[in-house]
Design a protein around this motif. Structure first.
Motif, PDB file in Angstrom:
ATOM      1  N   LEU A  39       0.824  -1.219   0.000  1.00 13.94           N
ATOM      2  CA  LEU A  39       0.000   0.000   0.000  1.00 13.94           C
ATOM      3  C   LEU A  39       0.857   1.268   0.000  1.00 13.94           C
ATOM      4  CD1 LEU A  39      -2.851  -0.888   2.557  1.00 13.94           C
ATOM      5  CD2 LEU A  39      -2.947  -0.987   0.064  1.00 13.94           C
ATOM      6  N   GLY A  40       2.184   1.120   0.115  1.00 10.63           N
ATOM      7  CA  GLY A  40       3.058   2.297   0.132  1.00 10.63           C
ATOM      8  C   GLY A  40       4.110   2.162   1.221  1.00 10.63           C
ATOM      9  N   ASN A  41       5.070   3.111   1.217  1.00  6.08           N
ATOM     10  CA  ASN A  41       6.198   2.939   2.139  1.00  6.08           C
ATOM     11  C   ASN A  41       6.085   3.780   3.410  1.00  6.08           C
ATOM     12  OD1 ASN A  41       6.617   5.418   1.124  1.00  6.08           O
ATOM     13  ND2 ASN A  41       8.524   4.958   0.026  1.00  6.08           N
ATOM     14  N   GLN A  42       4.912   4.332   3.696  1.00  8.64           N
ATOM     15  CA  GLN A  42       4.771   5.088   4.946  1.00  8.64           C
ATOM     16  C   GLN A  42       4.895   4.136   6.141  1.00  8.64           C
ATOM     17  OE1 GLN A  42       1.990   4.637   2.948  1.00  8.64           O
ATOM     18  NE2 GLN A  42       1.564   6.575   1.915  1.00  8.64           N
ATOM     19  N   PRO A  43       5.426   4.636   7.248  1.00  4.25           N
ATOM     20  CA  PRO A  43       5.536   3.784   8.439  1.00  4.25           C
ATOM     21  C   PRO A  43       4.162   3.491   9.056  1.00  4.25           C
ATOM     22  CG  PRO A  43       6.125   6.036   8.974  1.00  4.25           C
ATOM     23  CD  PRO A  43       5.927   5.997   7.484  1.00  4.25           C
ATOM     24  N   ILE A  44       4.131   2.458   9.873  1.00  2.26           N
ATOM     25  CA  ILE A  44       2.913   2.154  10.647  1.00  2.26           C
ATOM     26  C   ILE A  44       2.878   3.125  11.827  1.00  2.26           C
ATOM     27  CG2 ILE A  44       1.817   0.426  12.122  1.00  2.26           C
ATOM     28  CD1 ILE A  44       3.338  -1.696  10.332  1.00  2.26           C
ATOM     29  N   ALA A  45       1.798   3.895  11.946  1.00  3.30           N
ATOM     30  CA  ALA A  45       1.793   4.948  12.970  1.00  3.30           C
ATOM     31  C   ALA A  45       0.711   4.774  14.036  1.00  3.30           C
ATOM     32  CB  ALA A  45       1.629   6.318  12.304  1.00  3.30           C
ATOM     33  N   HIS A  46      -0.452   4.290  13.641  1.00  2.48           N
ATOM     34  CA  HIS A  46      -1.571   4.201  14.594  1.00  2.48           C
ATOM     35  C   HIS A  46      -2.331   2.893  14.409  1.00  2.48           C
ATOM     36  CE1 HIS A  46      -1.372   8.456  15.850  1.00  2.48           C
ATOM     37  NE2 HIS A  46      -1.004   8.678  14.597  1.00  2.48           N
ATOM     38  N   LEU A  47      -2.848   2.389  15.521  1.00  5.92           N
ATOM     39  CA  LEU A  47      -3.702   1.201  15.494  1.00  5.92           C
ATOM     40  C   LEU A  47      -4.891   1.445  16.415  1.00  5.92           C
ATOM     41  CD1 LEU A  47      -4.480  -1.828  15.143  1.00  5.92           C
ATOM     42  CD2 LEU A  47      -2.827  -2.360  16.948  1.00  5.92           C
ATOM     43  N   TRP A  65       3.108  -6.862  17.905  1.00  6.74           N
ATOM     44  CA  TRP A  65       4.087  -6.637  16.831  1.00  6.74           C
ATOM     45  C   TRP A  65       3.844  -5.293  16.145  1.00  6.74           C
ATOM     46  CZ3 TRP A  65       3.835  -5.783  11.584  1.00  6.74           C
ATOM     47  CH2 TRP A  65       2.657  -6.116  10.902  1.00  6.74           C
ATOM     48  N   LEU A  66       2.575  -4.895  16.029  1.00  5.22           N
ATOM     49  CA  LEU A  66       2.299  -3.602  15.387  1.00  5.22           C
ATOM     50  C   LEU A  66       2.815  -2.453  16.255  1.00  5.22           C
ATOM     51  CD1 LEU A  66      -1.168  -4.477  13.881  1.00  5.22           C
ATOM     52  CD2 LEU A  66       0.803  -3.637  12.583  1.00  5.22           C
ATOM     53  N   HIS A  67       2.711  -2.609  17.576  1.00  5.83           N
ATOM     54  CA  HIS A  67       3.270  -1.602  18.480  1.00  5.83           C
ATOM     55  C   HIS A  67       4.791  -1.536  18.327  1.00  5.83           C
ATOM     56  CE1 HIS A  67       3.777   0.920  21.999  1.00  5.83           C
ATOM     57  NE2 HIS A  67       4.650   0.058  22.465  1.00  5.83           N
ATOM     58  N   SER A  68       5.406  -2.701  18.246  1.00  8.45           N
ATOM     59  CA  SER A  68       6.870  -2.728  18.088  1.00  8.45           C
ATOM     60  C   SER A  68       7.281  -2.157  16.732  1.00  8.45           C
ATOM     61  CB  SER A  68       7.411  -4.161  18.257  1.00  8.45           C
ATOM     62  OG  SER A  68       7.079  -4.940  17.120  1.00  8.45           O
ATOM     63  N   ALA A  69       6.356  -2.196  15.760  1.00  7.32           N
ATOM     64  CA  ALA A  69       6.641  -1.635  14.435  1.00  7.32           C
ATOM     65  C   ALA A  69       6.333  -0.140  14.376  1.00  7.32           C
ATOM     66  CB  ALA A  69       5.834  -2.382  13.377  1.00  7.32           C
ATOM     67  N   GLY A  70       5.828   0.426  15.492  1.00  8.36           N
ATOM     68  CA  GLY A  70       5.641   1.874  15.536  1.00  8.36           C
ATOM     69  C   GLY A  70       4.238   2.371  15.819  1.00  8.36           C
ATOM     70  N   ALA A  71       3.280   1.455  16.000  1.00 12.05           N
ATOM     71  CA  ALA A  71       1.891   1.895  16.162  1.00 12.05           C
ATOM     72  C   ALA A  71       1.585   2.345  17.585  1.00 12.05           C
ATOM     73  CB  ALA A  71       0.939   0.761  15.780  1.00 12.05           C
ATOM     74  N   ARG A  72       0.937   3.501  17.683  1.00 11.78           N
ATOM     75  CA  ARG A  72       0.322   3.915  18.956  1.00 11.78           C
ATOM     76  C   ARG A  72      -1.059   3.286  18.965  1.00 11.78           C
ATOM     77  NH1 ARG A  72      -0.082  10.166  19.070  1.00 11.78           N
ATOM     78  NH2 ARG A  72      -1.082   9.627  21.040  1.00 11.78           N
ATOM     79  N   ILE A  73      -1.403   2.632  20.057  1.00 16.43           N
ATOM     80  CA  ILE A  73      -2.673   1.881  20.079  1.00 16.43           C
ATOM     81  C   ILE A  73      -3.749   2.652  20.852  1.00 16.43           C
ATOM     82  CG2 ILE A  73      -3.781  -0.320  20.622  1.00 16.43           C
ATOM     83  CD1 ILE A  73      -0.991  -1.614  20.618  1.00 16.43           C
ATOM     84  N   ILE A  74      -4.893   2.830  20.214  1.00  9.56           N
ATOM     85  CA  ILE A  74      -6.034   3.520  20.818  1.00  9.56           C
ATOM     86  C   ILE A  74      -7.218   2.555  20.870  1.00  9.56           C
ATOM     87  CG2 ILE A  74      -7.539   5.544  20.717  1.00  9.56           C
ATOM     88  CD1 ILE A  74      -5.567   6.802  18.770  1.00  9.56           C
ATOM     89  N   ALA A  75      -7.948   2.564  21.974  1.00  5.93           N
ATOM     90  CA  ALA A  75      -9.120   1.692  22.099  1.00  5.93           C
ATOM     91  C   ALA A  75     -10.045   2.218  23.187  1.00  5.93           C
ATOM     92  CB  ALA A  75      -8.676   0.266  22.447  1.00  5.93           C
TER      93      ALA A  75
END
Ligand SMILES: [Zn+2]
Length: 323
Positions: free
Chosen positions: A105-113, A128-138
């Motif tokens: 989908l493109g080369n932007q980093p993973i930023a939010h989940l 793993w998504l957090h370790s890849a850079g995602a801030r997690i909101i719920a």
């Protein structure tokens, strides 16, 4: 596709909610719900193993929003200069396939989940998504359930607390607004529905909404009474979804065909209401749970809705519990 493993791999939308079907696949025939529950412990591992090799299918929608099918619940992705925003995380073992699908989908980093609720087939990939850079909101109840031992009675399964990185770092109670990648994103709590932690995620400009497991497109839903879900909560959430959408809205369900619309959502709501009425009548007559299942209160709907993992008997038991 003859071995149970191959059969499982061939199924889309694996989820823990799929215990009944997975058990059937593993044994070559349908189990009673009780037998299926008893199988659940081993099957959670089996489902994880199977997800490891399931392919991810990408559906491109509009306004840089796509949906991934094939790792637990349906995953939405918004791309843009602020980094990728994911709605739900799927199952952790799908990491290699999801990494590739995300890169495509493109080369932007993973930023939010964002997690639509706490269930394993939507939040297992959090770490793993957090370790890849995602801030997690719920929702705050998602954090609560992920932080503690969680028993799901109908799966006969105890979930251990999630690792630290998998716990949402940011939570809210009723509503949260984000502006990312030019998109106005609204997270909104349903109140008790499929669990007590469900939220919708609306992309205003694109007119797309991810409604999590408040909508199973074309299949009977699982309802998690152990953490606050109920049939009436599901119906209330369906009505809220109908009120919040138009004929042009793209609706992403938690499970089932991932690109849906108001017409299919209305069919789902009408099915829930009709089955609830039928089951309530039988229960009021004094029928036991098993007698109610034997009376087949879902019969008119089974050909369409009963073909996946929550079979008619299982769904009837779930409704019976709440009327
Ligand atoms: Zn769920």
């Amino acid at each position: 596709m003859t071995s149970p493993q191959a059969h499982l791999v061939s199924r889309r939308n694996f989820c823990l909610c799929c215990i009944g079907g997975a058990a059937a696949a593993a044994t070559g025939g349908w189990l009673t719900p009780r037998e299926a529950y008893a199988e659940a412990r081993g099957l959670v591992s089996l489902i994880k193993d199977s997800a490891a090799t399931s392919p991810i299918v990408t559906h491109r929608l509009r306004n840089n929003i796509s949906v991934f099918e094939g790792s637990g619940g349906n995953i939405a992705v918004l791309t843009g200069p602020d980094g990728k925003v994911l709605i739900d995380a799927g199952i952790g073992v799908s990491r290699p396939q999801l990494t590739k699908a995300l890169a495509d989908l493109g080369n932007q980093p993973i930023a939010h989940l964002v997690n639509t609720h706490w269930h394993f087939d939507h939040a297992d990939g959090n770490e793993w998504l957090h370790s890849a850079g995602a801030r997690i909101i719920a929702h705050e109840n998602t954090r609560k359930h992920l932080s503690n031992i969680q028993r799901v009675e109908d799966w006969d399964y105890n979930f251990l607390p999630s690792p630290r990185g998998a716990i949402p770092g940011e939570v809210f109670t009723t509503e949260r607004k984000l502006k990312l990648n030019g998109s106005s994103i609204r997270l909104k709590y349903y109140g008790p529905a499929h669990t007590d932690s469900d939220i919708s995620v609306t992309f205003a400009e694109a007119n797309i909404v991810h409604v999590g497991d408040t909508f199973w497109n074309g299949i009977y839903p699982f309802i998690d009474y152990s953490t606050g879900g109920s049939i009436d909560g599901m119906i209330a959430a369906s009505n809220a979804n109908l009120a919040a959408t138009t004929d042009d809205t793209i609706i992403i369900p938690g499970h089932g065909r991932p690109v849906s619309n108001k017409t299919e959502l209305k069919e789902f709501r009408d099915m829930l209401v009709a089955v609830r009425d039928n089951v309530a009548k039988l229960k009021k007559q004094g029928k036991s749970r098993d007698e109610t299942v034997a009376a087949k209160p879902t019969a008119a709907f089974d050909a369409k809705w009963g073909q996946f993992v929550i079979d008619p008997g299982y769904f009837t038991r779930l409704v019976y519990e709440g009327v």
